[in-house]
Design an enzyme around this catalytic site. Structure first.
Site, PDB file in Angstrom:
ATOM      1  N   TYR A 140       0.835  -1.204   0.000  1.00  0.00           N
ATOM      2  CA  TYR A 140       0.000   0.000   0.000  1.00  0.00           C
ATOM      3  C   TYR A 140       0.867   1.251   0.000  1.00  0.00           C
ATOM      4  O   TYR A 140       0.559   2.243  -0.666  1.00  0.00           O
ATOM      5  CB  TYR A 140      -0.930  -0.021   1.223  1.00  0.00           C
ATOM      6  CG  TYR A 140      -1.731   1.241   1.442  1.00  0.00           C
ATOM      7  CD1 TYR A 140      -1.381   2.147   2.438  1.00  0.00           C
ATOM      8  CD2 TYR A 140      -2.837   1.530   0.654  1.00  0.00           C
ATOM      9  CE1 TYR A 140      -2.106   3.310   2.647  1.00  0.00           C
ATOM     10  CE2 TYR A 140      -3.575   2.688   0.858  1.00  0.00           C
ATOM     11  CZ  TYR A 140      -3.206   3.569   1.855  1.00  0.00           C
ATOM     12  OH  TYR A 140      -3.935   4.717   2.049  1.00  0.00           O
ATOM     13  N   GLU A 141       1.995   1.216   0.759  1.00  0.00           N
ATOM     14  CA  GLU A 141       2.896   2.370   0.852  1.00  0.00           C
ATOM     15  C   GLU A 141       3.899   2.393  -0.296  1.00  0.00           C
ATOM     16  O   GLU A 141       4.822   3.194  -0.319  1.00  0.00           O
ATOM     17  CB  GLU A 141       3.597   2.369   2.222  1.00  0.00           C
ATOM     18  CG  GLU A 141       2.637   2.673   3.362  1.00  0.00           C
ATOM     19  CD  GLU A 141       3.300   2.757   4.733  1.00  0.00           C
ATOM     20  OE1 GLU A 141       4.458   2.321   4.873  1.00  0.00           O
ATOM     21  OE2 GLU A 141       2.651   3.261   5.654  1.00  0.00           O
ATOM     22  N   GLU A 168       4.409   2.157  15.352  1.00  0.00           N
ATOM     23  CA  GLU A 168       5.194   1.858  14.149  1.00  0.00           C
ATOM     24  C   GLU A 168       4.284   1.537  12.956  1.00  0.00           C
ATOM     25  O   GLU A 168       4.517   1.981  11.851  1.00  0.00           O
ATOM     26  CB  GLU A 168       6.141   0.687  14.459  1.00  0.00           C
ATOM     27  CG  GLU A 168       6.862   0.060  13.290  1.00  0.00           C
ATOM     28  CD  GLU A 168       7.888   0.957  12.633  1.00  0.00           C
ATOM     29  OE1 GLU A 168       8.156   2.058  13.146  1.00  0.00           O
ATOM     30  OE2 GLU A 168       8.412   0.565  11.571  1.00  0.00           O
ATOM     31  N   VAL A 181      -5.411  -2.044   8.675  1.00  0.00           N
ATOM     32  CA  VAL A 181      -6.639  -2.844   8.609  1.00  0.00           C
ATOM     33  C   VAL A 181      -6.811  -3.261   7.157  1.00  0.00           C
ATOM     34  O   VAL A 181      -6.668  -2.429   6.242  1.00  0.00           O
ATOM     35  CB  VAL A 181      -7.868  -2.033   9.093  1.00  0.00           C
ATOM     36  CG1 VAL A 181      -9.143  -2.863   8.976  1.00  0.00           C
ATOM     37  CG2 VAL A 181      -7.672  -1.554  10.528  1.00  0.00           C
ATOM     38  N   GLY A 215     -14.665   0.715  12.367  1.00  0.00           N
ATOM     39  CA  GLY A 215     -14.142   1.122  13.668  1.00  0.00           C
ATOM     40  C   GLY A 215     -12.974   0.282  14.158  1.00  0.00           C
ATOM     41  O   GLY A 215     -12.540   0.424  15.299  1.00  0.00           O
ATOM     42  N   ILE A 216     -12.447  -0.588  13.299  1.00  0.00           N
ATOM     43  CA  ILE A 216     -11.346  -1.463  13.713  1.00  0.00           C
ATOM     44  C   ILE A 216     -10.068  -0.642  13.910  1.00  0.00           C
ATOM     45  O   ILE A 216      -9.350  -0.811  14.902  1.00  0.00           O
ATOM     46  CB  ILE A 216     -11.129  -2.602  12.692  1.00  0.00           C
ATOM     47  CG1 ILE A 216     -12.358  -3.513  12.685  1.00  0.00           C
ATOM     48  CG2 ILE A 216      -9.866  -3.394  13.020  1.00  0.00           C
ATOM     49  CD1 ILE A 216     -12.307  -4.640  11.654  1.00  0.00           C
ATOM     50  N   ASN A 250      -0.481   9.987   1.905  1.00  0.00           N
ATOM     51  CA  ASN A 250      -1.466   9.070   2.495  1.00  0.00           C
ATOM     52  C   ASN A 250      -2.535   9.884   3.226  1.00  0.00           C
ATOM     53  O   ASN A 250      -2.628   9.878   4.459  1.00  0.00           O
ATOM     54  CB  ASN A 250      -0.763   8.087   3.433  1.00  0.00           C
ATOM     55  CG  ASN A 250      -1.666   6.965   3.899  1.00  0.00           C
ATOM     56  OD1 ASN A 250      -2.871   6.976   3.626  1.00  0.00           O
ATOM     57  ND2 ASN A 250      -1.104   6.002   4.600  1.00  0.00           N
ATOM     58  N   TYR A 273      -5.662  10.455  11.674  1.00  0.00           N
ATOM     59  CA  TYR A 273      -4.918  10.822  12.880  1.00  0.00           C
ATOM     60  C   TYR A 273      -5.202  12.263  13.287  1.00  0.00           C
ATOM     61  O   TYR A 273      -5.377  12.567  14.461  1.00  0.00           O
ATOM     62  CB  TYR A 273      -3.421  10.612  12.681  1.00  0.00           C
ATOM     63  CG  TYR A 273      -3.034   9.168  12.488  1.00  0.00           C
ATOM     64  CD1 TYR A 273      -2.384   8.751  11.331  1.00  0.00           C
ATOM     65  CD2 TYR A 273      -3.330   8.210  13.455  1.00  0.00           C
ATOM     66  CE1 TYR A 273      -2.041   7.414  11.146  1.00  0.00           C
ATOM     67  CE2 TYR A 273      -2.985   6.875  13.273  1.00  0.00           C
ATOM     68  CZ  TYR A 273      -2.360   6.489  12.116  1.00  0.00           C
ATOM     69  OH  TYR A 273      -2.032   5.165  11.926  1.00  0.00           O
ATOM     70  N   GLU A 293       6.231  22.330  12.500  1.00  0.00           N
ATOM     71  CA  GLU A 293       7.487  22.767  13.131  1.00  0.00           C
ATOM     72  C   GLU A 293       8.720  22.469  12.285  1.00  0.00           C
ATOM     73  O   GLU A 293       9.810  22.915  12.625  1.00  0.00           O
ATOM     74  CB  GLU A 293       7.640  22.097  14.507  1.00  0.00           C
ATOM     75  CG  GLU A 293       6.563  22.535  15.494  1.00  0.00           C
ATOM     76  CD  GLU A 293       6.702  21.854  16.855  1.00  0.00           C
ATOM     77  OE1 GLU A 293       7.770  21.262  17.135  1.00  0.00           O
ATOM     78  OE2 GLU A 293       5.736  21.904  17.639  1.00  0.00           O
TER      79      GLU A 293
END
Lengths: 187, 172
Positions: free
Chosen positions: A40-41, A105, A109, A117-118, A146, A153, A165
């Site tokens: 995915y990344e 890290e 899912v 909601g996992i 992403n 988050y 920053e």
């Protein structure tokens, strides 16, 4: 709304899952999902760790990491038959500004299990451990493109310290790490 | 200039706390933002108990080279073991600091080298840390020595849930 759509909506509402601490037996699934996340990344070639290393490093006397897994009952398993559909891998760290802290890290899912909601359940489980261990901060790294993860988050209160920053993540690995370790003569 | 690098012991915590505040000032973090509670006693408890949260190296000069304020501990590196889900055991360097009057003499290089050595000896495959982008001299130093800037090159952003946000997250 026809019957098929109604059933699909009901199925989405009825997803049962539980979040629990991982055991050595889960390493096969964690290893599988680590690779899925790397795909995915867009960096699958970066995964060098084996399932055996995960077992050794996560379940020894002084483990390098902890892990939660998300498990679904038989009736919700995907067609491949996996019961483990998500994981969160984390470990304790230290900040000379805030003291004991936690690093998340990986949080992953499987795509077909998102929206139930996992991910939130896994993140909350890690946050609870962080609070129990008197951590002042939970940190993580996320790729700039992403957007779903960054939004996830941020919506829960995370601050983007790179954007706000100017913090950059620096890494030494492979031959560059070997070269760094060679003592240079003093001036 | 003569200097040595050694493992910190509990008596060094006062000097580490002192240099930590200096580093915060260098990074333009006001003193009031470095928690008042975080002092040498916290370092003693967290770094020198049975299961320490971190390891620390001290750069020391002999008495004849002490700083203008009389200190012989003139630099430190604080690090701990971490983990990469892709590469395994890693080392994270939380702080690397040398007092301004002792810079340019290889002390920072030696501290960084020692952290790398410790990491490799413990089976670590990578060394990670963060640096402020505005700290161009440090960024350039690390890149010259083979470091990768994963934020610029790959797009990694460093995010954090601080005290209140973490409290809120744990309650849901």
């Amino acid at each position: 709304m026809n019957c098929c759509r109604a059933n699909c909506v009901l199925a989405k509402l009825n997803m049962n899952f539980k979040i629990r601490a991982a055991t050595t037996v889960d390493c096969k699934d964690i290893s599988r999902m680590i690779m899925e996340l790397a795909v995915y990344e867009k960096m699958p070639d970066e995964v060098k760790i084996s399932r055996e290393e995960l077992e050794r490093d996560g379940f020894c006397q002084n483990p390098f990491f902890q892990c939660f897994v998300a498990e679904v009952p038989d009736e919700n398993k995907p067609k491949e038959g996996f019961a483990i559909v998500g994981y969160a891998l984390y470990f304790s760290i230290y900040s000379t500004w805030t003291g004991r802290s936690m690093h998340l890290e990986d949080l992953y899912v499987m795509p077909q299990f998102r929206g139930f909601g996992i991910g939130k359940g896994l993140l909350t489980a890690v946050a609870k451990v962080a609070k129990e261990k008197q951590c002042a901060r939970l940190q993580l790294n996320v790729l700039d493109w992403n957007t779903p993860s960054r939004d996830f988050y941020a919506a829960k209160g995370a601050e983007d310290l790179t954007a706000n920053e100017g913090w950059h993540l620096i890494r030494f690995q492979g031959q560059n790490l070997d070269a760094l370790a060679i003592e240079t003569p003093k001036n | 200039m003569d200097f040595s690098i050694r493992a910190a012991n509990v008596e060094d915590c006062k000097d580490v706390a002192r240099m930590n505040l200096d580093l915060a000032a260098y990074e333009n973090v006001p003193e009031q933002c470095v928690p008042h509670k975080f002092c040498d006693l916290d370092l003693e408890q967290d770094g020198f108990s049975k299961n320490p949260f971190f390891q620390c190296l001290i750069a020391e000069v002999p008495q004849q080279h002490k700083s203008k304020d009389g200190y012989t501990s003139i630099g430190f590196a604080l690090y701990f073991y971490s983990y990469s889900a892709w590469k395994g055991r890693s080392i994270y360097m939380e702080d690397l600091y040398v007092m301004p009057e002792f810079r340019g003499q290889g002390v920072g290089k030696a501290l960084l080298s020692k952290v790398a050595q410790r990491g490799l000896a413990s089976g670590c495959n990578m060394l990670n840390f963060t640096v402020l982008h505005a700290n161009q001299s440090s960024v350039d130093l690390y890149l010259r020595r083979g470091g990768l800037d994963l934020t610029s090159d790959v797009g990694y952003h460093y995010m954090a849930f601080e005290e209140d946000a973490l409290q809120q997250l744990a309650r849901t």
